[in-house]
Motif scaffolding. Structure first.
Motif, PDB file in Angstrom:
ATOM      1  N   TYR A   1     -29.132  56.804 -45.858  1.00 35.82           N
ATOM      2  CA  TYR A   1     -30.150  57.342 -44.951  1.00 35.82           C
ATOM      3  C   TYR A   1     -29.495  58.236 -43.902  1.00 35.82           C
ATOM      4  N   ARG A   2     -30.215  59.289 -43.532  1.00 34.21           N
ATOM      5  CA  ARG A   2     -29.703  60.254 -42.564  1.00 34.21           C
ATOM      6  C   ARG A   2     -30.707  60.559 -41.455  1.00 34.21           C
ATOM      7  N   GLN A   3     -31.857  59.850 -41.435  1.00 35.23           N
ATOM      8  CA  GLN A   3     -32.888  60.106 -40.432  1.00 35.23           C
ATOM      9  C   GLN A   3     -33.378  58.774 -39.860  1.00 35.23           C
ATOM     10  N   PHE A   4     -33.443  58.710 -38.522  1.00 34.29           N
ATOM     11  CA  PHE A   4     -33.834  57.481 -37.833  1.00 34.29           C
ATOM     12  C   PHE A   4     -34.854  57.798 -36.749  1.00 34.29           C
ATOM     13  N   LEU A   5     -35.917  56.994 -36.695  1.00 31.36           N
ATOM     14  CA  LEU A   5     -36.938  57.080 -35.651  1.00 31.36           C
ATOM     15  C   LEU A   5     -36.911  55.759 -34.901  1.00 31.36           C
ATOM     16  N   ASP A   6     -36.307  55.761 -33.721  1.00 27.77           N
ATOM     17  CA  ASP A   6     -36.074  54.553 -32.938  1.00 27.77           C
ATOM     18  C   ASP A   6     -37.144  54.481 -31.848  1.00 27.77           C
ATOM     19  N   VAL A   7     -38.150  53.644 -32.064  1.00 30.22           N
ATOM     20  CA  VAL A   7     -39.308  53.562 -31.172  1.00 30.22           C
ATOM     21  C   VAL A   7     -39.137  52.393 -30.202  1.00 30.22           C
ATOM     22  N   GLY A   8     -39.270  52.699 -28.903  1.00 32.60           N
ATOM     23  CA  GLY A   8     -39.062  51.683 -27.888  1.00 32.60           C
ATOM     24  C   GLY A   8     -37.586  51.463 -27.644  1.00 32.60           C
ATOM     25  N   THR A   9     -36.856  52.553 -27.537  1.00 35.51           N
ATOM     26  CA  THR A   9     -35.394  52.483 -27.505  1.00 35.51           C
ATOM     27  C   THR A   9     -34.834  51.770 -26.289  1.00 35.51           C
ATOM     28  N   GLY A  10     -35.506  51.851 -25.133  1.00 34.50           N
ATOM     29  CA  GLY A  10     -34.969  51.236 -23.936  1.00 34.50           C
ATOM     30  C   GLY A  10     -33.794  52.021 -23.381  1.00 34.50           C
ATOM     31  N   LEU A  11     -33.069  51.397 -22.458  1.00 30.21           N
ATOM     32  CA  LEU A  11     -31.949  52.061 -21.809  1.00 30.21           C
ATOM     33  C   LEU A  11     -30.736  52.106 -22.736  1.00 30.21           C
ATOM     34  N   PRO A  12     -29.982  53.195 -22.689  1.00 31.73           N
ATOM     35  CA  PRO A  12     -28.800  53.297 -23.547  1.00 31.73           C
ATOM     36  C   PRO A  12     -27.712  52.327 -23.133  1.00 31.73           C
ATOM     37  N   THR A  13     -27.064  51.745 -24.128  1.00 30.84           N
ATOM     38  CA  THR A  13     -25.890  50.901 -23.889  1.00 30.84           C
ATOM     39  C   THR A  13     -24.806  51.405 -24.833  1.00 30.84           C
ATOM     40  N   ALA A  14     -23.859  50.567 -25.162  1.00 33.32           N
ATOM     41  CA  ALA A  14     -22.826  50.967 -26.119  1.00 33.32           C
ATOM     42  C   ALA A  14     -23.399  50.939 -27.530  1.00 33.32           C
ATOM     43  N   ASP A  15     -22.925  51.843 -28.367  1.00 36.41           N
ATOM     44  CA  ASP A  15     -23.306  51.900 -29.777  1.00 36.41           C
ATOM     45  C   ASP A  15     -24.819  51.978 -29.968  1.00 36.41           C
ATOM     46  N   ASN A  16     -25.398  53.060 -29.441  1.00 38.41           N
ATOM     47  CA  ASN A  16     -26.801  53.353 -29.691  1.00 38.41           C
ATOM     48  C   ASN A  16     -26.974  53.820 -31.128  1.00 38.41           C
ATOM     49  N   THR A  17     -28.224  53.932 -31.550  1.00 40.25           N
ATOM     50  CA  THR A  17     -28.510  54.272 -32.944  1.00 40.25           C
ATOM     51  C   THR A  17     -27.803  55.552 -33.379  1.00 40.25           C
ATOM     52  N   HIS A  18     -27.870  56.600 -32.541  1.00 37.13           N
ATOM     53  CA  HIS A  18     -27.272  57.865 -32.960  1.00 37.13           C
ATOM     54  C   HIS A  18     -25.754  57.771 -33.053  1.00 37.13           C
ATOM     55  N   GLU A  19     -25.148  56.975 -32.176  1.00 33.72           N
ATOM     56  CA  GLU A  19     -23.699  56.847 -32.209  1.00 33.72           C
ATOM     57  C   GLU A  19     -23.241  56.128 -33.465  1.00 33.72           C
ATOM     58  N   VAL A  20     -23.932  55.056 -33.821  1.00 35.09           N
ATOM     59  CA  VAL A  20     -23.570  54.305 -35.021  1.00 35.09           C
ATOM     60  C   VAL A  20     -23.805  55.148 -36.272  1.00 35.09           C
ATOM     61  N   ALA A  21     -24.980  55.790 -36.348  1.00 30.02           N
ATOM     62  CA  ALA A  21     -25.314  56.575 -37.542  1.00 30.02           C
ATOM     63  C   ALA A  21     -24.384  57.771 -37.710  1.00 30.02           C
ATOM     64  N   GLN A  22     -24.142  58.500 -36.633  1.00 30.70           N
ATOM     65  CA  GLN A  22     -23.333  59.716 -36.745  1.00 30.70           C
ATOM     66  C   GLN A  22     -21.847  59.409 -36.893  1.00 30.70           C
ATOM     67  N   ARG A  23     -21.439  58.217 -36.524  1.00 31.10           N
ATOM     68  CA  ARG A  23     -20.063  57.815 -36.784  1.00 31.10           C
ATOM     69  C   ARG A  23     -19.852  57.676 -38.291  1.00 31.10           C
ATOM     70  N   ALA A  24     -20.873  57.170 -38.990  1.00 32.91           N
ATOM     71  CA  ALA A  24     -20.774  57.019 -40.438  1.00 32.91           C
ATOM     72  C   ALA A  24     -21.127  58.298 -41.169  1.00 32.91           C
ATOM     73  N   ALA A  25     -22.092  59.052 -40.647  1.00 33.23           N
ATOM     74  CA  ALA A  25     -22.557  60.290 -41.290  1.00 33.23           C
ATOM     75  C   ALA A  25     -22.888  61.285 -40.186  1.00 33.23           C
ATOM     76  N   PRO A  26     -21.972  62.181 -39.845  1.00 36.88           N
ATOM     77  CA  PRO A  26     -22.170  63.089 -38.707  1.00 36.88           C
ATOM     78  C   PRO A  26     -23.429  63.935 -38.790  1.00 36.88           C
ATOM     79  N   GLU A  27     -23.955  64.150 -39.991  1.00 34.32           N
ATOM     80  CA  GLU A  27     -25.138  64.993 -40.131  1.00 34.32           C
ATOM     81  C   GLU A  27     -26.442  64.248 -39.852  1.00 34.32           C
ATOM     82  N   SER A  28     -26.382  62.991 -39.476  1.00 32.92           N
ATOM     83  CA  SER A  28     -27.583  62.193 -39.234  1.00 32.92           C
ATOM     84  C   SER A  28     -28.409  62.751 -38.079  1.00 32.92           C
ATOM     85  N   ARG A  29     -29.737  62.584 -38.203  1.00 39.66           N
ATOM     86  CA  ARG A  29     -30.672  63.033 -37.170  1.00 39.66           C
ATOM     87  C   ARG A  29     -31.449  61.832 -36.647  1.00 39.66           C
TER      88      ARG A  29
END
Length: 275
Positions: A77-105
């Motif tokens: 998967y390369r696309q994520f819709l994170d609903v109700g994300t709250g305040l950013p902390t360490a290892d947010n969705t985009h950081e985890v996804a793009q670490r594995a696949a930089p082209e993730s949206r």
């Protein structure tokens, strides 16, 4: 301009810092710094009401990390819709996804002015990918989907992340309908990552105290309600259960949490995943 996002909010917006807020309360449980005394007081009350409150919050963040890594690295998967994300902390969705696949949206959705002030912390991305933030209520599916389509290709599979947020829809029937509406709008092959607290006398009493504090009410779900949210989807092993059991990094390392969840897939006539 101050570097503190709490002081960069539109001064015309009343943050109601005298009242606890779910995103700031969660930040306190996770050991963050973006909260006020009312949020801290609620956090301490919840610890008294439910001794597993901190572990529940931490297990939810760990579940987010494991599921996003799995869906990106193992399922393609390369696309994520994170609903109700709250305040950013360490290892947010985009950081985890793009670490594995930089082209993730990734598109984040929330409607809290504090979270909006932190949007600049979320709106970073690898050059190959994209990250965006939508200021909208999770109940407004039309607005969320229309805004997300500016960043995500909704003709292709998307992962819908609903992490400890669906309990703010306090009517079970409405919560079921809302999740099903989101998944109906997403392409075949899309995935749902769901977690929320499992109803029990202890959890329900804690949630009543939470609502009485002035925070936006949150209700736990029954197992039947959580499964009904995924009606028509495929939930593979390990199925619905304590989220610490979902592909744990260390088997048996943590006691079972009362935060339950699963990954579910929208059928597309092929094996789960898009790789």
């Amino acid at each position: 301009m101050s570097d503190d996002p709490r002081t960069s909010v539109n001064p015309l917006v009343d943050l109601q810092t005298h009242k606890p807020h779910s995103a700031r309360f969660w930040d306190y449980l996770l050991g963050g710094k973006d909260h006020y005394p009312a949020d801290q007081a609620l956090g301490e009350l919840m610890k008294d009401e439910f001794e597993g409150a901190v572990d529940l919050a931490r297990s939810t963040r760990a579940f987010l990390g494991r599921t996003v890594r799995y869906l990106t690295a193992e399922k393609g998967y390369r696309q994520f819709l994170d609903v109700g994300t709250g305040l950013p902390t360490a290892d947010n969705t985009h950081e985890v996804a793009q670490r594995a696949a930089p082209e993730s949206r990734i598109v984040y959705v929330d409607n809290d002015p504090i979270v909006l002030a932190h949007a600049r912390a979320l709106l970073n991305s690898t050059p190959e990918g994209d990250t965006d933030y939508v200021d909208a209520d999770l109940n407004d599916v039309d607005t969320v989907i229309a805004a997300a389509s500016e960043t995500l290709d909704l003709d292709q599979p998307v992962v819908l992340m609903l992490m400890a947020v669906i309990g703010h829809v306090t009517d079970p029937a409405e919560a079921i309908a809302l999740v099903q509406n989101y998944m109906y709008r997403l392409a075949p092959g899309s995935a749902l990552v769901m977690c929320t607290t499992l109803s029990s006398p202890e959890i329900d009493a804690a949630n009543r105290a939470y609502a009485e504090s002035g925070a936006e009410p949150y209700v736990a779900s029954s197992a039947e309600t959580m499964l009904a949210m995924a009606e028509g989807l495929i939930i593979p092993e390990p199925g619905l259960g304590p989220i610490n059991r979902w592909h744990p990094e260390e088997a048996g390392a943590d006691p079972d949490t009362q935060q339950y969840g699963y990954i579910a897939y929208k059928p597309d006539g092929s094996e789960h995943g898009v790789s």
